[in-house]
Design an enzyme around this catalytic site. Structure first.
Site, PDB file in Angstrom:
ATOM      1  N   GLU A  57       4.099  -9.252   7.535  1.00  0.00           N
ATOM      2  CA  GLU A  57       4.569  -8.776   6.234  1.00  0.00           C
ATOM      3  C   GLU A  57       5.921  -8.122   6.462  1.00  0.00           C
ATOM      4  O   GLU A  57       6.217  -7.698   7.573  1.00  0.00           O
ATOM      5  CB  GLU A  57       3.591  -7.755   5.653  1.00  0.00           C
ATOM      6  CG  GLU A  57       3.803  -6.311   6.133  1.00  0.00           C
ATOM      7  CD  GLU A  57       3.616  -6.115   7.635  1.00  0.00           C
ATOM      8  OE1 GLU A  57       2.895  -6.933   8.251  1.00  0.00           O
ATOM      9  OE2 GLU A  57       4.188  -5.160   8.208  1.00  0.00           O
ATOM     10  N   LYS A  66      12.218  -2.154  14.887  1.00  0.00           N
ATOM     11  CA  LYS A  66      11.069  -3.042  14.700  1.00  0.00           C
ATOM     12  C   LYS A  66      10.856  -3.999  15.881  1.00  0.00           C
ATOM     13  O   LYS A  66       9.728  -4.366  16.193  1.00  0.00           O
ATOM     14  CB  LYS A  66      11.226  -3.849  13.404  1.00  0.00           C
ATOM     15  CG  LYS A  66      11.206  -2.998  12.138  1.00  0.00           C
ATOM     16  CD  LYS A  66       9.846  -2.372  11.895  1.00  0.00           C
ATOM     17  CE  LYS A  66       9.795  -1.655  10.547  1.00  0.00           C
ATOM     18  NZ  LYS A  66       8.486  -0.963  10.355  1.00  0.00           N
ATOM     19  N   SER A  79      16.902   4.757  12.631  1.00  0.00           N
ATOM     20  CA  SER A  79      15.965   3.668  12.913  1.00  0.00           C
ATOM     21  C   SER A  79      16.539   2.270  12.699  1.00  0.00           C
ATOM     22  O   SER A  79      16.070   1.312  13.296  1.00  0.00           O
ATOM     23  CB  SER A  79      14.701   3.848  12.076  1.00  0.00           C
ATOM     24  OG  SER A  79      15.040   3.935  10.707  1.00  0.00           O
TER      25      SER A  79
END
Lengths: 267, 415
Positions: B126, B104, B393
């Site tokens: 969010e 991210k 990830s």
């Protein structure tokens, strides 16, 4: 000619303005919505805007969101709402406009939704998540069925874009008074009158102002520049008391509230 | 100098076929948002288009990726996992080793730089699993921006460590108690905030979803994953892999991993959605496998909806995959047949978590565990000479307490 066009031609010729209450369909059930729409028509409201409950409304504040949640928790279905509106439309002359997410319209199919709306006597659609760029397919479908497709202009809309939106809109143009979500506001922005006056010079289309309007003084302040005013959360908040109060009392209270706004509009 | 191309990845491809100027990936994408937000999205699109061609912006971002995030992330050969599966060599792209523990951060640094470029000082975001929230809070701390993160109340419960981290980083975490109290409601609430704050605030969206330009922008920032993987495969293996596997919630790690591989048509790409507890509505979060095209959160893409068009409830034990929609580019890749999308349930993901922990000493995020689980199945069908890359990830530290709770619930005893 669409019923909304007829209405504004008549109001303009008489120098009068429209009051358009917003209520949520199926809050708390469709029978109550039908009853309340009858009352709003009897009180003299000029158009009624009916919110089709949607699971993910991003333009709505807590009051209208909660009404959508109540309606959906009551398992209200789209066909039941449209059937109820058909019954109301056959009994009152007040044009009915649905506020509906494009998620719902798309899922039904554009033509299917428009056909059903037309058959049920609905005069127009406001699709708050369908900006002008994405609206051409639905506009074609609505035009073929003489349904108004009402577009929105907001304080963040650049002026050249506002002109293009006004050209695409039919029935009336919805001017959003504030940068934000729906809900009652104590004061409205000072530049609002100027913005609407500017827009008025760009289009002959009737302009109705919504978002934040709840008080008779708002009505007095805005009615000189607008063709109509839209009031939502203030009604929906009163409707939320169903269950705590008898239904007929809530219908009467909402009716009385609308009458005070109509009186301010007629001053 | 080892792997120069991995350390200095080329800038994002400029001449992409999709999306077009309206943000369309074929039929998918677009912009289905209130008029209030259109001007801000136009401004963001314009600023991003300028930044994309601005060598100073790209240099600044690459410096942050290298010296702040720790890129390039390693491409690691999972030997014991490979031996267990008995087929293709399984290599892990270690996005879990990035600063903040997931992919991210690649995106939030890019969008935070854009926020500065636009002269805005407040950021909203969010988050589902909390990884995007932490990565946004981190980028905001780095640049001195105000940060508000919306998070579903259910996700706050199951991802408590990330909530604490966000607060330590100076962000305000606002609990969202409406609807399903998960990622979908957090997105709604962030959009509502933006409706009223758009003049001063930038919305840093965490996945390749939402209205144009977000799906394209997030994909581009995350494409560093795929570009590095290609360079590392050439460097470490002397060739490209046969297959690449990534998990898909909104789909940002998968989009970033797959995009640079698209032109290499000999490489098979597999996206893995959350199969939850079964195929019945409400039991899974697999819009690509089990949903249909529709509108959600500003774009046209596969979605889980009922017959009226109401968004359906979904389920995954992984908060980051517990989402009823998916990025529009994935819908496009599904339609053109370039990527295969499968789904895989809670139990298999949990089993893969355990396997990777015990065989490789790596705790994967529950999201990434879905990709690992499917990769284990697929590797077994391939030859030993073949290579399969999994996008790992994120790391699973955030999930440890929730996994302990789930195991206790299933009467397996604690870890």
């Amino acid at each position: 000619m669409n019923a909304i066009d007829d209405l504004f031609i008549q109001l303009r010729s008489e120098g009068r303005k429209a009051l358009m209450p917003f209520i949520t369909a199926g809050d708390p059930d469709v029978e109550f919505t039908g009853e309340l729409l009858g009352e709003l028509a009897r009180r003299g409201c000029h158009l009624c805007e009916i919110g089709i409950p949607y699971s993910d409304p991003v333009a709505d504040g807590p009051v209208i969101q909660a009404s959508y949640t109540r309606a959906l928790e009551g398992r209200v279905r789209l066909h039941a709402i449209l059937d109820m509106l058909g019954k109301v439309a056959s009994q009152v002359a007040t044009p009915l406009v649905t506020m509906v997410s494009y998620a719902i319209v798309y899922r039904q199919g554009l033509e299917q939704y428009a056909d059903t709306a037309r058959q049920r006597g609905i005069a127009g659609l406001i699709v708050p998540d369908l900006p002008a760029e994405e609206a051409s397919a639905l506009a074609t479908v609505c035009k073929a069925r003489d349904l108004s497709l009402i577009h929105l202009v907001t304080p963040t809309t650049p002026r050249d874009r506002a002109v293009r939106i006004a050209e695409a809109s039919t029935g009336f143009l919805y001017y959003v008074s504030i940068t934000g979500i729906t809900g009652e506001r104590t004061e409205l922005p000072p530049e609002l009158l100027e913005n609407v006056n500017w827009l008025r010079e760009q289009t002959d289309l009737p302009i109705c102002i919504g978002f934040g309007i709840s008080r008779p003084e708002h009505v007095r302040q805005l009615s000189p520049v607008a063709d109509g005013l839209i009031v939502g959360s203030a009604l929906v908040r009163r409707i939320a008391t169903v269950g705590k109060k008898p239904r007929d009392q809530v219908v009467r209270e909402v009716g009385d509230y609308v009458s005070t706004l109509l009186a301010a509009l007629a001053e | 100098m080892k792997s120069a191309s991995a350390q200095n990845p080329s800038p994002p491809p400029v001449a992409n076929q999709v999306p077009d100027a309206q943000g369309r990936f074929g039929d998918f994408g677009g912009r289905y948002v209130p008029e209030t937000l259109i001007h801000a999205l136009d401004e963001l699109t314009e600023q991003y288009d300028q930044a994309r061609h601005d060598t100073q912006f790209q240099a600044e971002l690459e410096d942050l990726w290298k010296n702040y995030v720790g890129r390039p992330s390693p491409l690691y050969f999972a030997k014991r996992l490979t031996d267990l599966c008995g087929g293709a060599q399984i290599w892990l792209k270690r996005e879990d080793l990035n600063h903040t523990g997931a992919h991210k951060i690649n995106n939030t640094l890019g969008q935070a730089l854009l926020t500065l470029r636009m002269g805005k000082r407040r950021v909203i975001a969010e988050t589902g699993a909390g990884q995007h929230g932490v990565a946004t809070a981190t980028a905001c701390a780095h640049f001195g921006l105000d940060c508000v993160v919306y998070m579903g109340a259910e996700d706050i419960r199951r991802q408590a460590p990330n909530v604490f981290s966000m607060k330590l980083l100076g962000a305000e975490v606002r609990a969202v108690s409406c609807g399903s109290q998960t990622l979908r409601d957090a997105v709604n609430e962030a959009f509502r905030d933006w409706m009223g704050s758009v003049d001063t605030t930038n919305y840093i969206l965490g996945s390749a979803v939402g209205p144009h330009p977000f799906p394209r922008m997030v994909r581009d920032f995350q494409s560093v994953i795929g570009r590095e993987t290609i360079a590392q495969c050439r460097d470490q293996l002397g060739r490209l892999p046969e297959m690449v596997v990534a998990c898909v919630g909104g789909g940002s790690n998968a989009a970033g991993m797959f995009f640079p591989f698209l032109e290499h048509t000999e490489v098979k790409l597999v996206g893995v959605e959350a199969g939850g507890r079964g195929k019945q509505p409400g039991q899974h979060a697999s819009p690509l496998c089990l949903g249909q095209p529709g509108i959600l959160h500003g774009s046209f893409s596969y979605v889980m909806q009922d017959a009226d068009g109401q968004t359906s409830d979904v389920h995954s034990l992984s908060a980051g995959l517990d989402y009823p929609g998916v990025g529009p580019e994935h819908s496009y890749w599904k339609k053109i047949g370039r990527v295969q999308y499968d789904n895989l349930g809670d139990d298999q993901a949990l089993a893969a978590f355990d396997t990777l922990a015990r065989l490789e000493g790596i705790l994967p995020a529950l999201e990434s565990s879905h990709a690992v689980a499917r990769a284990m199945e697929l590797a077994a069908t391939l030859k030993k000479s073949e290579v399969l890359v999994v996008c790992l990830s994120g790391r699973g530290d955030k999930d440890a307490a929730e996994i302990a709770r789930l195991k206790a619930e299933r009467k397996e005893g604690g870890p």
